[in-house]
Design an enzyme around this catalytic site. Structure first.
Site, PDB file in Angstrom:
ATOM      1  N   GLU A  94       0.800  -1.216   0.000  1.00  0.00           N
ATOM      2  CA  GLU A  94       0.000   0.000   0.000  1.00  0.00           C
ATOM      3  C   GLU A  94       0.836   1.271   0.000  1.00  0.00           C
ATOM      4  O   GLU A  94       0.305   2.370  -0.167  1.00  0.00           O
ATOM      5  CB  GLU A  94      -0.954  -0.006   1.205  1.00  0.00           C
ATOM      6  N   GLU A 125       7.372 -21.559   7.913  1.00  0.00           N
ATOM      7  CA  GLU A 125       7.615 -20.682   9.056  1.00  0.00           C
ATOM      8  C   GLU A 125       8.694 -21.231   9.979  1.00  0.00           C
ATOM      9  O   GLU A 125       9.237 -20.506  10.807  1.00  0.00           O
ATOM     10  CB  GLU A 125       6.327 -20.453   9.849  1.00  0.00           C
TER      11      GLU A 125
END
Length: 311
Positions: A94, A125
Site C-alpha cells: 500500500e 515458518e
C-alpha cells in the site's frame, strides 16, 4: 534440531505463551446467540488500542531509527509467516499508491513466498534459512531495516530474518504479542504488544493480527511523514493511477491551496499530474520546471521547497 523442534517441547512452549492461553469462560461460546458472540468479540477487539498505547514510546523510537535509515536511501523490509507475513506484505504493497514510493523501497517477505498470501505453505515458518535467503535475494545492506513480525515472538522465520539482518549491520525491529519474546530480544528495537489470550484459543489472526496491523500502519505512515511524503495530513505524494485517485489528487491540491478548479487543472497539467509539484506552483508562484527543481533540491519535502520558493 533445536529442543523446541520436538513436538512435546513445542507444545510446552506454546502453552506458556499468552497468545496461546485457553479461556475456560469461553468454552461454551459456540452455544451462544450470534449477537452475543459478536458483542464478546467486539469487546475483545476494543482492548487492542490500549495494548498498543502502552508501547508507544518504543514504537516511536523505532520509527525514528527507521526514518533515519530510509532518509539515507535504506529500505524497509517486513518479514513474517502466516498472518504476520500477510500483514507485512499488505502494508508494503500500500505504500506505492499512498506515498509514491518505489515498490522496492518498502518490501514484505512472507514465509513460503508470494503463494503463501493465499495458501498455507506448510513448514515454511520453521525455517530460519528461508528468511536469510529472502533477504539475500533483496541484496540487503546495512542501510536497510528489517522488521520481524510474529505473534508468538518465537517463529523461526521471523527470528531468522532479524538475526540475519542484524549480522549484516541492518537495523532490526522485532514486533510480537508476547512479553519477553526471543524476537524482541534478538532485535535492536523490541516492540511487544501484549493483547492477551484470543477468543478462539491460539487464533492469532484476531487480536494479535489487529495489533500488528495497527503498529505496521504506524511504522510506515509516520516514517513517510518524517520523510516529507505528506504536507500536513495530506497525501501529497499520492500516485494518481485511476479515476478515484485523480479526483483525490485534485481535492488534495484544493485543500492545500484553496485554488479554484481552473487553476488546479492548469497546475496539474503543468506538472504531469504530480500533486506536490502542482501545490508548489500555486503556493510558491513558480512554473512546473522550477517546482521540480526546488523539490529535487529539498529531497522531496514540500515545506522546504516552499521556503526556498519564498526566498
Amino acid at each position: 534440531m533445536t529442543s523446541s523442534s520436538h513436538p512435546r517441547d513445542l507444545r510446552t512452549e506454546l502453552e506458556s505463551l499468552t497468545t496461546e492461553a485457553f479461556r475456560p469462560e469461553l468454552a461454551e461460546i459456540d452455544r451462544l446467540p450470534t449477537l452475543a458472540i459478536a458483542r464478546i468479540m467486539n469487546g475483545e477487539d476494543a482492548t487492542v488500542p490500549a495494548a498498543v498505547a502502552a508501547r508507544l514510546p518504543q514504537i516511536a523510537t523505532a520509527i525514528d531509527a527507521v526514518a533515519e535509515r530510509m532518509a539515507r536511501g535504506g529500505r524497509l523490509v517486513y518479514a513474517g509467516a502466516g498472518t504476520a507475513g500477510r500483514l507485512g506484505v499488505l502494508d508494503a504493497s500500500e505504500c506505492p499508491p499512498t506515498f509514491n514510493t518505489d515498490p522496492s523501497q518498502v518490501v514484505g517477505l512472507i514465509a513460503g513466498g508470494p503463494g503463501a498470501m493465499v495458501t498455507s505453505v506448510e513448514g515454511a515458518e520453521d525455517s530460519r534459512e528461508l528468511a536469510a535467503q529472502g533477504l539475500d535475494a533483496l541484496g540487503l545492506t546495512a542501510r536497510d531495516t528489517v522488521v520481524g513480525v510474529s505473534a508468538s515472538g518465537r517463529t523461526p522465520y521471523a527470528l531468522g530474518a532479524v538475526e540475519h539482518a542484524r549480522a549484516a549491520g541492518a537495523l532490526t525491529v522485532g514486533l510480537s504479542c508476547n512479553a519477553d519474546s526471543p524476537l524482541a530480544a534478538a532485535a535492536d528495537h523490541g516492540i511487544e504488544i501484549v493483547v492477551g489470550p484470543e477468543l478462539l484459543t491460539g487464533s492469532t489472526r484476531l487480536k494479535a493480527g489487529t495489533a500488528q496491523k495497527l503498529v505496521l500502519n504506524m511504522i510506515s505512515t509516520i516514517t513517510m511523514i518524517r520523510l516529507g511524503k505528506t504536507y500536513g495530513n495530506l497525501m501529497v505524494d499520492v500516485r494518481a493511477s485511476n479515476d478515484k485517485l485523480r479526483a483525490r489528487s485534485r481535492r488534495i491540491v484544493a485543500l492545500a491551496t484553496g485554488a479554484d478548479d481552473k487553476e488546479i487543472e492548469e497546475a496539474l497539467a503543468a506538472t504531469d499530474g504530480e500533486v506536490k509539484n502542482a501545490i508548489l506552483t500555486i503556493l510558491g508562484a513558480v512554473d512546473g520546471t522550477t517546482a521540480a527543481r526546488l523539490l529535487a533540491e529539498s529531497d522531496g519535502r514540500l515545506r522546504t521547497a516552499l521556503e526556498k520558493a519564498a526566498d
